[in-house]
Design an enzyme around this catalytic site. Sequence first.
Site, short mmCIF file in Angstrom:
data_model
loop_
_atom_site.label_atom_id
_atom_site.label_comp_id
_atom_site.label_asym_id
_atom_site.label_seq_id
_atom_site.Cartn_x
_atom_site.Cartn_y
_atom_site.Cartn_z
N LEU A 164 28.81 58.25 63.28
CA LEU A 164 29.21 58.54 64.65
C LEU A 164 28.27 59.56 65.32
O LEU A 164 27.74 60.45 64.68
CB LEU A 164 30.64 59.07 64.68
CG LEU A 164 31.70 58.16 64.06
CD1 LEU A 164 33.10 58.74 64.28
CD2 LEU A 164 31.63 56.74 64.63
N HIS A 165 28.11 59.38 66.64
CA HIS A 165 27.29 60.27 67.45
C HIS A 165 28.00 60.50 68.78
O HIS A 165 29.16 60.09 68.95
CB HIS A 165 25.89 59.67 67.66
CG HIS A 165 25.90 58.25 68.13
ND1 HIS A 165 26.35 57.89 69.38
CD2 HIS A 165 25.54 57.09 67.52
CE1 HIS A 165 26.24 56.58 69.54
NE2 HIS A 165 25.76 56.07 68.41
N GLU A 166 27.32 61.17 69.72
CA GLU A 166 27.97 61.54 70.97
C GLU A 166 28.41 60.33 71.79
O GLU A 166 29.34 60.42 72.60
CB GLU A 166 27.03 62.42 71.80
CG GLU A 166 26.86 63.82 71.25
CD GLU A 166 28.17 64.57 71.13
OE1 GLU A 166 28.95 64.55 72.10
OE2 GLU A 166 28.42 65.18 70.08
N GLY A 167 27.75 59.20 71.59
CA GLY A 167 28.20 57.99 72.27
C GLY A 167 29.60 57.59 71.81
O GLY A 167 30.47 57.27 72.63
N HIS A 168 29.83 57.64 70.51
CA HIS A 168 31.17 57.36 69.99
C HIS A 168 32.17 58.40 70.46
O HIS A 168 33.32 58.08 70.79
CB HIS A 168 31.15 57.34 68.46
CG HIS A 168 30.30 56.27 67.86
ND1 HIS A 168 29.08 56.53 67.26
CD2 HIS A 168 30.48 54.92 67.76
CE1 HIS A 168 28.57 55.41 66.81
NE2 HIS A 168 29.38 54.42 67.11
N MET B 167 21.78 56.53 72.81
CA MET B 167 22.24 57.01 71.51
C MET B 167 22.65 55.83 70.63
O MET B 167 23.32 54.91 71.07
CB MET B 167 23.41 57.96 71.69
CG MET B 167 22.98 59.33 72.16
SD MET B 167 24.26 60.57 71.93
CE MET B 167 23.33 62.04 72.39
N ASP C 124 25.67 48.14 73.99
CA ASP C 124 25.76 46.77 73.47
C ASP C 124 26.47 45.91 74.52
O ASP C 124 27.56 45.39 74.28
CB ASP C 124 26.52 46.76 72.14
CG ASP C 124 25.81 47.58 71.09
OD1 ASP C 124 24.75 47.15 70.62
OD2 ASP C 124 26.32 48.66 70.73
#
EC number: 6.3.2.1
Length: 281
Positions: free
Chosen positions: A32-36, A185, A151
């Site tokens: 996970l990253h800031e997009g998540h 991201m 996506d």
Amino acid sequence: MLVIKTKNDLRAELDKIDKEQGLGFVPTMGALHEGHVSLIERAAEENNYIVVSIFVNPTQFNNSEDLEKYPKTLENDINLIASVADEAIVFAPSVSEIYEKNVTHNLYDFDGLDKVMEGEFRDNHFNGVGTIVEKLLRLVSPNKAYFGEKDFQQLRIIQKMTELQHLPVEILGCEIVREKNGLAMSSRNERLSDTIRLKAAFIYETLKTAKQKFGTENVISIKDWVHKAFEQNADFQLEYFEITDSETLTPIKQKSNNIKYRAFIAAYAENVRLIDNLALN
């Protein structure tokens, strides 16, 4: 925060929930990253209850090496979710728990949404995506499910799948979250060297210039310009650049009035596949 690994335990926990108060769902493949984080935050804002799944889905990978290299950071992911939404339910099943003994995908008719761009280069990828998302949506039965627009083709296909399968869930797209240099991201970014990760701003800059050109130039000249820009940059290998109708994802040759368009890029850097897109109007 609960971490659940079996379908039966998840069903038992969800049976305690009054879904009329709002159940949001954020399906992820982990790393996970800031997009998540932005998806989880929005789900928490709009619903009284949320489920976040962490599952690396084998049926959507065409390349076994890509599957093996996909980062698995479950402990860090759980800690990140807890820092954002400490009352979330985290569903982190095994492959055998989801697929049992039949690790295969369903076949869908996505009305051609899966035949262009990603679908052209990743055979059956979207059948795999549709299969796992349908399984998870049927299991969780959320009111709303949240997906990132990075996506975008996948988002449109999931919307189509829920329509075809008559699933009573609202599929919501959320804006792309970008690194400081504009790179979209992605969990895959972690596989890039620091130098190339900085240089990868080139992808977003290319999309922004294409958007500027879209106001005054024709589609063919814009595509020619993008191909030449990549040919002159040895760090990146262009797989495709397309301008499509945002609704049907049909690649266009010329513009029409009252239609929304989007530009899409897929490219390789250091053998890592990167994708991005941008609304043009």
